[in-house]
Design an enzyme around this catalytic site. Sequence first.
Site, mmCIF file in Angstrom:
data_model
loop_
_atom_site.group_PDB
_atom_site.id
_atom_site.type_symbol
_atom_site.label_atom_id
_atom_site.label_comp_id
_atom_site.label_asym_id
_atom_site.label_seq_id
_atom_site.Cartn_x
_atom_site.Cartn_y
_atom_site.Cartn_z
ATOM 1 N N ASP A 1 0.917 -1.116 0.018
ATOM 2 C CA ASP A 1 0.003 -0.110 -0.006
ATOM 3 C C ASP A 1 1.023 1.330 0.039
ATOM 4 O O ASP A 1 1.959 1.147 0.438
ATOM 5 C CB ASP A 1 -0.991 -0.077 1.301
ATOM 6 C CG ASP A 1 -1.764 1.218 1.358
ATOM 7 O OD1 ASP A 1 -2.200 1.540 0.392
ATOM 8 O OD2 ASP A 1 -1.902 1.530 2.514
ATOM 9 N N ASP A 29 -0.221 5.268 1.215
ATOM 10 C CA ASP A 29 -0.595 5.802 2.361
ATOM 11 C C ASP A 29 -0.347 5.342 3.800
ATOM 12 O O ASP A 29 -1.062 4.295 3.908
ATOM 13 C CB ASP A 29 -1.968 6.592 2.061
ATOM 14 C CG ASP A 29 -2.184 7.637 0.808
ATOM 15 O OD1 ASP A 29 -1.152 8.348 0.759
ATOM 16 O OD2 ASP A 29 -3.062 7.154 0.078
ATOM 17 N N ASP A 42 -2.424 -0.696 5.864
ATOM 18 C CA ASP A 42 -2.661 0.076 7.084
ATOM 19 C C ASP A 42 -4.162 -0.270 7.301
ATOM 20 O O ASP A 42 -4.530 0.205 8.522
ATOM 21 C CB ASP A 42 -2.136 1.370 7.407
ATOM 22 C CG ASP A 42 -2.878 2.141 6.383
ATOM 23 O OD1 ASP A 42 -2.882 2.005 5.271
ATOM 24 O OD2 ASP A 42 -3.286 3.236 7.090
#
Lengths: 177, 177
Positions: free
Chosen positions: B11, B13, B137
């Site tokens: 991922d 961000d 996240d």
Amino acid sequence: MDNDKPRLAIDMDEVLADTHYKFLTLFHRDFGIPMDLHQEPGKELHENLPEEINGQWELYVNEKGFFRDIPPMPYAIDTVKALSEKYNVYIVSAAMEFRNSLEDKFDWLGEYFPFIEWTNILFTGDKIISANILIDDRTRNLKNFNGRKLLFTSPHNLLFKEYERVNNWQEVAELLL
Amino acid sequence: MDNDKPRLAIDMDEVLADTHYKFLTLFHRDFGIPMDLHQEPGKELHENLPEEINGQWELYVNEKGFFRDIPPMPYAIDTVKALSEKYNVYIVSAAMEFRNSLEDKFDWLGEYFPFIEWTNILFTGDKIISANILIDDRTRNLKNFNGRKLLFTSPHNLLFKEYERVNNWQEVAELLL
């Protein structure tokens, strides 16, 4: 994510969007190439053009705006709308090859396929996706896909015999609805 | 597509990019919020802010440029470079939520991760990807993923106990290299 319906992944260029038509309008405008150019089975569109101009396709495709005003394929909009009732439809385009296509493709989908939510759009390089069905005109995308592979007919893929083939959106409707 | 190596999806961000830092610099600039704002475990960053300003995050994140100058996470670049030797690394970002993030994220990757080719970048909605490992996240992305799930620690996900967790890129390196 709607987990109850099977996942149907659909490519953009030459499947939802008539990208060949856009190329032809530009080659016609700039070089007088006829709009009904004969396309030899198994060849890319630009491979049917005189050598001194055929590299031009790379300039066109990297220009801002190229992907913004492409006509949708006949019956694509209504068929995808109907498919959305039965399938969890994802639009999966290898947009990452052309940086300047990203916003154009996003806006194009917003114009012609506003019923497809952002959650159901993927711009990829390799199509390493997990879905039940993939409709694509490129065998390189179908090759490593684990589900049902539907090759959407385009002049460049006419010589491939080893895939289940759909020739247009009416055939997709008959097969999947 | 390099089929010999396992596929590792990562991922952007809060994993490769320190997006919280960027939010804080803007809230600091515009409202004097301290850069070391206490972040309550389990809360989104903006949920720690006074109600009269916390909706501002949506304006920031939709602005052109927001995603272009975010600092990379510590040790992310070197670790991903090393991981690329052993894994087929794909960057998978849910960029489709913010139309104006597409070019910024593409250019950001080109600046900080130039060794990742366009074939290995995916901008998604739902992360319906097929890979061996996913580092993310957001539990909503890990939930439906079929491979090994690594939850990259961020204040908002501290209360989740059911995932294998990595707290930083040094830990990722220890675990996967």
